[in-house]
Structure formats: C-alpha cells, structure tokens
Design a protein around this motif. Structure first.
Motif, PDB file in Angstrom:
ATOM      1  N   ARG A  60       0.795  -1.283   0.175  1.00 49.50           N
ATOM      2  CA  ARG A  60       0.003   0.012  -0.103  1.00 49.50           C
ATOM      3  C   ARG A  60       0.997   1.229   0.091  1.00 49.50           C
ATOM      4  O   ARG A  60       2.066   1.049   0.435  1.00 49.50           O
ATOM      5  N   LYS A  61       0.259   2.419  -0.339  1.00 50.46           N
ATOM      6  CA  LYS A  61       1.215   3.704  -0.265  1.00 50.46           C
ATOM      7  C   LYS A  61       0.901   4.430   0.934  1.00 50.46           C
ATOM      8  O   LYS A  61      -0.106   4.181   1.595  1.00 50.46           O
ATOM      9  N   TYR A  62       1.781   4.826   1.452  1.00 51.14           N
ATOM     10  CA  TYR A  62       2.171   5.454   2.729  1.00 51.14           C
ATOM     11  C   TYR A  62       2.849   7.091   2.441  1.00 51.14           C
ATOM     12  O   TYR A  62       4.075   6.799   2.163  1.00 51.14           O
ATOM     13  N   THR A  63       2.252   8.024   2.866  1.00 53.58           N
ATOM     14  CA  THR A  63       2.895   9.320   2.825  1.00 53.58           C
ATOM     15  C   THR A  63       3.497   9.672   4.239  1.00 53.58           C
ATOM     16  O   THR A  63       2.845   9.779   4.877  1.00 53.58           O
ATOM     17  N   ASP A  64       5.031   9.937   4.051  1.00 48.56           N
ATOM     18  CA  ASP A  64       5.626   9.892   5.365  1.00 48.56           C
ATOM     19  C   ASP A  64       5.835  11.494   5.862  1.00 48.56           C
ATOM     20  O   ASP A  64       5.318  12.330   5.163  1.00 48.56           O
ATOM     21  N   TYR A  65       6.533  11.513   6.854  1.00 48.62           N
ATOM     22  CA  TYR A  65       6.800  12.966   7.414  1.00 48.62           C
ATOM     23  C   TYR A  65       7.505  13.836   6.454  1.00 48.62           C
ATOM     24  O   TYR A  65       7.280  14.723   6.661  1.00 48.62           O
ATOM     25  N   LYS A  66       8.378  13.255   5.368  1.00 51.58           N
ATOM     26  CA  LYS A  66       8.993  14.144   4.653  1.00 51.58           C
ATOM     27  C   LYS A  66       8.129  14.292   3.339  1.00 51.58           C
ATOM     28  O   LYS A  66       8.752  14.685   2.266  1.00 51.58           O
ATOM     29  N   LYS A  67       7.023  13.811   3.454  1.00 50.25           N
ATOM     30  CA  LYS A  67       5.985  14.099   2.374  1.00 50.25           C
ATOM     31  C   LYS A  67       6.282  13.165   1.068  1.00 50.25           C
ATOM     32  O   LYS A  67       5.946  13.325  -0.010  1.00 50.25           O
ATOM     33  N   ARG A  68       7.041  12.221   1.606  1.00 49.07           N
ATOM     34  CA  ARG A  68       7.429  10.990   0.491  1.00 49.07           C
ATOM     35  C   ARG A  68       6.376  10.061   0.408  1.00 49.07           C
ATOM     36  O   ARG A  68       5.945   9.374   1.412  1.00 49.07           O
ATOM     37  N   GLU A  69       5.891   9.690  -0.799  1.00 46.56           N
ATOM     38  CA  GLU A  69       5.106   8.566  -0.736  1.00 46.56           C
ATOM     39  C   GLU A  69       5.824   7.337  -1.216  1.00 46.56           C
ATOM     40  O   GLU A  69       6.750   7.019  -2.079  1.00 46.56           O
ATOM     41  N   VAL A  70       5.777   6.206  -0.109  1.00 49.93           N
ATOM     42  CA  VAL A  70       6.453   5.114  -0.072  1.00 49.93           C
ATOM     43  C   VAL A  70       5.363   3.901  -0.355  1.00 49.93           C
ATOM     44  O   VAL A  70       4.443   3.737   0.423  1.00 49.93           O
ATOM     45  N   GLU A  71       5.889   2.928  -1.174  1.00 48.65           N
ATOM     46  CA  GLU A  71       5.194   1.777  -1.246  1.00 48.65           C
ATOM     47  C   GLU A  71       5.577   0.739  -0.189  1.00 48.65           C
ATOM     48  O   GLU A  71       6.843   0.344  -0.187  1.00 48.65           O
ATOM     49  N   GLU A 144      19.486  13.019   8.502  1.00 47.48           N
ATOM     50  CA  GLU A 144      18.632  12.710   7.280  1.00 47.48           C
ATOM     51  C   GLU A 144      19.355  12.204   6.128  1.00 47.48           C
ATOM     52  O   GLU A 144      18.808  11.687   5.097  1.00 47.48           O
ATOM     53  N   THR A 145      20.759  12.376   6.020  1.00 45.13           N
ATOM     54  CA  THR A 145      21.612  11.796   4.759  1.00 45.13           C
ATOM     55  C   THR A 145      21.492  10.321   4.778  1.00 45.13           C
ATOM     56  O   THR A 145      21.858   9.857   3.833  1.00 45.13           O
ATOM     57  N   GLY A 146      21.042   9.651   5.999  1.00 39.61           N
ATOM     58  CA  GLY A 146      20.846   8.299   5.732  1.00 39.61           C
ATOM     59  C   GLY A 146      19.656   7.920   5.126  1.00 39.61           C
ATOM     60  O   GLY A 146      19.512   6.493   4.812  1.00 39.61           O
ATOM     61  N   ILE A 147      18.711   8.587   4.854  1.00 40.57           N
ATOM     62  CA  ILE A 147      17.559   8.111   4.350  1.00 40.57           C
ATOM     63  C   ILE A 147      17.711   7.492   2.917  1.00 40.57           C
ATOM     64  O   ILE A 147      17.137   6.491   2.688  1.00 40.57           O
ATOM     65  N   GLU A 148      18.203   8.199   2.013  1.00 40.17           N
ATOM     66  CA  GLU A 148      18.595   7.745   0.574  1.00 40.17           C
ATOM     67  C   GLU A 148      19.146   6.263   0.537  1.00 40.17           C
ATOM     68  O   GLU A 148      18.888   5.371  -0.193  1.00 40.17           O
ATOM     69  N   ALA A 149      20.386   6.206   1.361  1.00 45.21           N
ATOM     70  CA  ALA A 149      20.921   4.793   1.448  1.00 45.21           C
ATOM     71  C   ALA A 149      20.003   3.738   1.862  1.00 45.21           C
ATOM     72  O   ALA A 149      20.087   2.523   1.231  1.00 45.21           O
ATOM     73  N   LEU A 150      19.244   4.050   3.042  1.00 51.62           N
ATOM     74  CA  LEU A 150      18.211   3.009   3.528  1.00 51.62           C
ATOM     75  C   LEU A 150      17.161   2.686   2.292  1.00 51.62           C
ATOM     76  O   LEU A 150      16.875   1.484   2.342  1.00 51.62           O
ATOM     77  N   SER A 151      16.696   3.716   1.744  1.00 52.93           N
ATOM     78  CA  SER A 151      15.677   3.368   0.873  1.00 52.93           C
ATOM     79  C   SER A 151      16.050   2.267  -0.305  1.00 52.93           C
ATOM     80  O   SER A 151      15.367   1.813  -1.131  1.00 52.93           O
ATOM     81  N   LYS A 152      17.540   2.451  -0.591  1.00 52.86           N
ATOM     82  CA  LYS A 152      17.971   1.247  -1.539  1.00 52.86           C
ATOM     83  C   LYS A 152      17.894  -0.183  -1.005  1.00 52.86           C
ATOM     84  O   LYS A 152      17.992  -0.862  -1.704  1.00 52.86           O
ATOM     85  N   ILE A 153      17.724  -0.211   0.387  1.00 57.09           N
ATOM     86  CA  ILE A 153      17.861  -1.560   1.044  1.00 57.09           C
ATOM     87  C   ILE A 153      16.439  -2.176   1.018  1.00 57.09           C
ATOM     88  O   ILE A 153      16.318  -3.344   0.928  1.00 57.09           O
ATOM     89  N   ALA A 154      15.500  -1.198   1.522  1.00 55.42           N
ATOM     90  CA  ALA A 154      13.980  -1.583   1.728  1.00 55.42           C
ATOM     91  C   ALA A 154      13.235  -0.350   1.776  1.00 55.42           C
ATOM     92  O   ALA A 154      13.607   0.946   2.128  1.00 55.42           O
ATOM     93  N   PRO A 155      11.860  -0.428   1.666  1.00 49.22           N
ATOM     94  CA  PRO A 155      11.021   0.633   1.695  1.00 49.22           C
ATOM     95  C   PRO A 155      11.094   1.232   3.085  1.00 49.22           C
ATOM     96  O   PRO A 155      11.342   0.681   4.081  1.00 49.22           O
ATOM     97  N   THR A 156      11.367   2.980   3.025  1.00 54.43           N
ATOM     98  CA  THR A 156      12.078   3.236   4.158  1.00 54.43           C
ATOM     99  C   THR A 156      10.841   4.419   4.437  1.00 54.43           C
ATOM    100  O   THR A 156      10.598   5.611   3.583  1.00 54.43           O
ATOM    101  N   VAL A 157      10.412   4.428   5.538  1.00 51.04           N
ATOM    102  CA  VAL A 157       9.362   5.654   6.090  1.00 51.04           C
ATOM    103  C   VAL A 157       9.887   6.477   6.990  1.00 51.04           C
ATOM    104  O   VAL A 157      10.361   5.847   8.076  1.00 51.04           O
TER     105      VAL A 157
END
Length: 334
Positions: A60-71, A144-157
């Motif tokens: 499902r889609k989830y919009t997080d604190y950074k206004k990112r829509e994450v599946e 916050e610099t860690g968010i991008e790297a984590l997103s490459k591993i798994a969906p990150t909210v």
C-alpha cells in the motif's frame, strides 16, 4: 550522552539524551500493573480485521513525514528501526528485527526487552541491515543523510527526525503506519490510569515545585521542557521551580550551569539524574560534599530523589517504568 546536540532528543542527543536520558524496581504495590503492551515482545502482526473483510493487498502507499509517498508491505514481517526510541514499537507489541542499539542498548530503562533484536549500529551499518533482510525500515533519526541509502535496501518511512513529535503523537503515527491503532489506544488508556493512581499517591500541595538536575560527566544540566520534566510537570502535577520556568519559557530542552547558580533553580523537590560513570560519580560526590549543596533547602529537608539518567527518555516503556520508580520513592517517604 556523549553528544549534547539534543537531549532526549536526537541521537546526538541520543548520547546526551541518551545519556541525558543512561535501579532496581521499587515496590510498586501502590500503582497499577503496567499494561501488557508495555512489556510484550510480540512479532509484527496487524490487528484483527472484522469478519468478511478481504485480506489487504500485498502493498500500500504511505505518505511519510518528509511528504514522500512510499510503497510499503501491507503486513511487514521484518522491521528495522533507525532512531533512539525502539520502545515506541515495543509498547505496541511490535518487536523490530533490527534497531540502532549501539548507543542506547545499555542506557535505556528496558534492556530486558531488547533481547533478540539485531544491533544495526549507530551510525547504522548498511551491511548489518542487509543481513537482517528487512521488508520495512522505520526512520526517526536526526541525520537525514541516511534516508537515501536506507531506501535502496528496503521501503523506508520517515516518521520524524528524532525529537520531532511528543511521545503520544509519535507513537500513534507508528501505530497508524503498522495497523496497531487499537494497541495504541489501550496503551495510553492504561498509562493514564497509572498516572492518575501515582498522582493521587503523591497528593501534592498547592505550590510544590520541582527541578530536574542532570549530572553527566563533569557537567551539570538543568532540564527544561523535555525528559523527566515531561512526566513531572505534564502528568504528575509538579510545578516548575522559578528558574526552571525561565528555561521552559525560553523553549530550551536544558541549560548548562555552574555550582554557584544551582540554588537559583532548585524548587521544593529536586530530582537528581545521574549514572555510574567514574567522571559522573566523582562530579556528583564533589557537589554533594560542598557547603553550597548542603545549604539548599530541598537537600536539608530530605527532598532530593536520585534516578538513573536512563529515565530521561520519553518512549512509552520508559514513561511507564518511570512511574513505578517515582511511586516507589514517595511510598518510602510516607
């Protein structure tokens, strides 16, 4: 906490928070038993759906604190938590597969609940997270610099940036994310009942004030609008001492002070937050041996209460166990 960037706050703060935030349990017979949610280590599972409702989609889609829509997975099975408050998940009956325990693992009030959680390091190690094979990463760290790297591993909210939200708002956000709103409702209902019982036990008189003093290494800190004071002032009915109120009015989480000005901050009751580190112990002993300390009314009248600095965190598990500590302290004085 090694760092003083944010207390009870960010992981930098972590360390300070962390340490600002480092005891055996007192006799708690006068207080309600902690809720089961506060001490359970359930694996992630959605709350039961009404009969007849079709099983949720795989994602499902989830919009997080950074206004990112994450599946994200509809029912995540292996969660990694990056932040300083894993107790937020534990209170909801969710045991993460991995979490940032390198700093806080020995400083929180619930080390007994961390068994079985893989330490992903702090700063986090991508390799350690990969080894866990998470299907969801929950991020609540100041860096916050860690968010991008984590997103490459798994969906990150991103649920916050370590200290963004007060406890209840933060926990309810995670509950919504993971389908645990009923668990959150029950936890806060039980917690409020416990607060009411402890507050009744304290039976504070009009005008009784309090101060939280943190001894950390060679330094002294007066707590302001975070940490232990959230419980003392926000829940139990203590009023801030005059000097502390100025810190709160300035929206400061804490201020560093010298011994000489300490009496200006101390109220009717003084809560001393400390740890067992050699520098902290030496600093505390020197302070308590001084004539200045012995002349403080709260000291002379036996209204100084020592707590481990681990109670300076604001996750639900810590808040629950803090009430037990305070109830035990005051029961012994009645």
């Amino acid at each position: 906490m090694p760092s003083l960037k944010k207390i009870v706050l960010p992981l930098t703060l972590l360390l300070f928070t962390l340490i600002l935030a480092s005891c055996g349990q007192p006799d708690n017979s006068s207080a309600p038993t902690p809720s089961a949610a506060a001490t359970s280590q359930a694996t992630v599972a959605p709350e039961a759906s009404p009969a007849g409702v079709k099983e949720a989609a795989a994602t499902r889609k989830y919009t997080d604190y950074k206004k990112r829509e994450v599946e994200i997975p509809a029912t995540p099975q292996k969660i990694v938590y990056v932040g300083s408050n894993p107790g937020d998940l534990l209170a909801l009956g969710i045991m993460p597969a991995g979490a940032s325990l390198s700093v806080i693992g020995t400083q929180v009030a619930y080390p007994d609940l961390l068994e079985g959680i893989e330490d992903i390091g702090y700063p986090f190690s991508a390799e350690k997270i990969l080894a866990v094979s998470p299907d969801l990463i929950i991020f609540d760290d100041w860096d916050e610099t860690g968010i991008e790297a984590l997103s490459k591993i798994a969906p990150t909210v991103v649920v916050g940036l370590d200290g963004t939200f007060p406890t209840e708002e933060r926990v309810r956000q995670i509950a919504d994310l993971l389908g645990r709103t009923a668990a959150a409702d029950q936890w806060f209902k039980d917690y409020q009942a416990k607060v009411d019982a402890v507050k009744k036990q304290l039976n504070l008189k009009e005008g009784e004030t309090a101060t939280s003093l943190l001894v950390l290494g060679q330094d002294l800190y007066i707590m302001g609008n975070k940490g232990l004071n959230e419980t003392l002032f926000g829940r139990l009915g203590f009023k801030p001492a005059e000097g502390v109120q100025k810190v709160i009015t300035a929206d400061e989480r804490f201020v560093t002070i010298s011994d000489e000005v300490l009496p200006q901050y101390v109220g009717t009751h003084l809560f001393l937050l400390t740890d067992t580190g050699s520098k902290t112990v030496a600093r505390q002993n020197a302070l308590m041996d001084s004539g200045l300390w012995k002349a403080i009314p709260a000291v002379k009248e036996g209204r100084v209460y020592t707590l481990d600095s681990k109670y300076n965190f604001d996750d639900p598990i810590t808040l629950d166990r803090l009430l037990d500590e305070i109830a035990g302290i005051f029961k012994g004085k009645q």
